[in-house]
Design an enzyme around this catalytic site. Structure first.
Site, PDB file in Angstrom:
ATOM      1  N   LYS A  94       1.030  -6.541  -0.633  1.00 30.05           N
ATOM      2  CA  LYS A  94       1.748  -6.100   0.562  1.00 30.05           C
ATOM      3  C   LYS A  94       1.008  -4.970   1.278  1.00 30.05           C
ATOM      4  CE  LYS A  94       5.296  -8.888   0.460  1.00 30.05           C
ATOM      5  NZ  LYS A  94       5.572  -9.848   1.549  1.00 30.05           N
ATOM      6  N   TYR A 118       2.165  -7.269  -6.544  1.00 32.46           N
ATOM      7  CA  TYR A 118       3.022  -7.340  -5.363  1.00 32.46           C
ATOM      8  C   TYR A 118       2.707  -6.195  -4.411  1.00 32.46           C
ATOM      9  CZ  TYR A 118       7.173  -7.949  -2.501  1.00 32.46           C
ATOM     10  OH  TYR A 118       8.021  -8.152  -1.440  1.00 32.46           O
ATOM     11  N   SER A 150       6.744  -4.822   2.775  1.00 35.20           N
ATOM     12  CA  SER A 150       7.626  -4.306   1.740  1.00 35.20           C
ATOM     13  C   SER A 150       7.517  -2.793   1.702  1.00 35.20           C
ATOM     14  CB  SER A 150       7.243  -4.882   0.370  1.00 35.20           C
ATOM     15  OG  SER A 150       7.929  -4.198  -0.679  1.00 35.20           O
TER      16      SER A 150
END
Length: 278
Positions: free
Chosen positions: A152, A148, A135
């Protein structure tokens, strides 16, 4: 740029995780149309999946090796692993980690690790390739989504270690999408922490095209952003992180002033501090 032809996908043996989701279905369909032999893994396969998808909970230490072995058995080997499975959700860094944080880390990082480890022997035997769907947030963090971004960024570190260990036989590429409209954002929006205004959305097609480039390009790439804007953000985040910090901080301040987080309990601390001033 290299003028060498891309790798021939016809007959290529492929596993795609998260195969029944927004990205996974399109990646599987495209590879299948190009003549690859694709088996997907997903927690909840759908009846209309474009390829065969095996049910697999990638957070289950015992289930993953069994599902991977079944997939490799059906394919007769493995040339390409696309680690696409992942989830998002609200997770402010200032709050203690709870179930939401553990779930994102377990799926996005450890789930990928489990699947990849189960595939290593087959990939080494075929001198194959691994593509990691990371990401933009792996290099440029956004607020209120710490789990998140952390998962990532850790996934990229895992990919780097994997490349050093098996890179003599297996290529490892990280792909860095920005935001794409999909159900992955639903829980964040439901918590009042929508990405609207914090991130510019990009089309799914660009992400799929970049994944295929990573998978089929004759010359393996280490890192691939999915848009020109993403490439600029990737460069700035890697080389001028203080600049990207200021950009994100100003954007966040504007979102707070606009009332975007009004009533969002998880953003209460951020809102209060911005109202109080520095």
């Amino acid at each position: 740029m290299s003028t060498r032809a891309p790798r021939d996908p016809h007959g290529m043996r492929v596993i795609v995780t998260g195969a029944s989701g927004t990205f996974g279905r399109e990646i599987c369909a495209r590879l299948d149309a190009l003549g690859a032999r694709v088996v997907g893994l997903d927690l909840a396969p759908r009846a209309d999946d474009p390829v065969e998808v095996l049910a697999c909970d990638i957070t289950d230490d015992a289930a993953v090796p069994a599902a991977v072995a079944e997939a490799i058995g059906r394919l007769g080997g493995l040339d390409l692993l696309i680690n696409n499975a992942g989830i998002g959700g609200p997770a402010p860094a200032e709050l203690p980690p709870g179930e939401e944080v553990r779930r994102q880390l377990d799926i996005n990082l450890l789930g990928t690790w489990r699947v990849t480890a189960a595939c290593v022997d087959a990939l080494v035997a075929s001198r194959g390739r691994v593509v990691m769907l990371t990401s933009r947030m792996a290099v440029m963090q956004l607020p209120l989504a710490a789990a998140y971004g952390a998962s990532k960024r850790a996934l990229v570190a895992y990919a780097d270690a994997l490349r050093l260990e098996i890179g003599t036989h297996v290529d490892v590429t990280c792909v860095y999408p920005s935001a794409v409209r999909s159900p992955i954002h639903d829980s964040t929006a439901a918590a009042g922490l929508s990405l609207e205004g914090m991130s510019q959305y990009e089309p799914l097609e660009g992400v799929v095209r970049t994944v295929l480039r990573a998978a089929l390009g004759n010359r393996p790439r280490r890192d691939l952003p999915t848009t020109r804007r993403g490439a600029v953000e990737f460069f700035l985040a890697r080389h001028l992180p203080a600049v990207t910090d200021r950009i994100v901080a100003r954007t966040l301040a504007g979102r707070v002033r606009s009332g975007a987080f009004k009533g969002a309990e998880l953003a209460a601390g951020v809102v209060a501090r911005h109202k109080a001033g520095r």
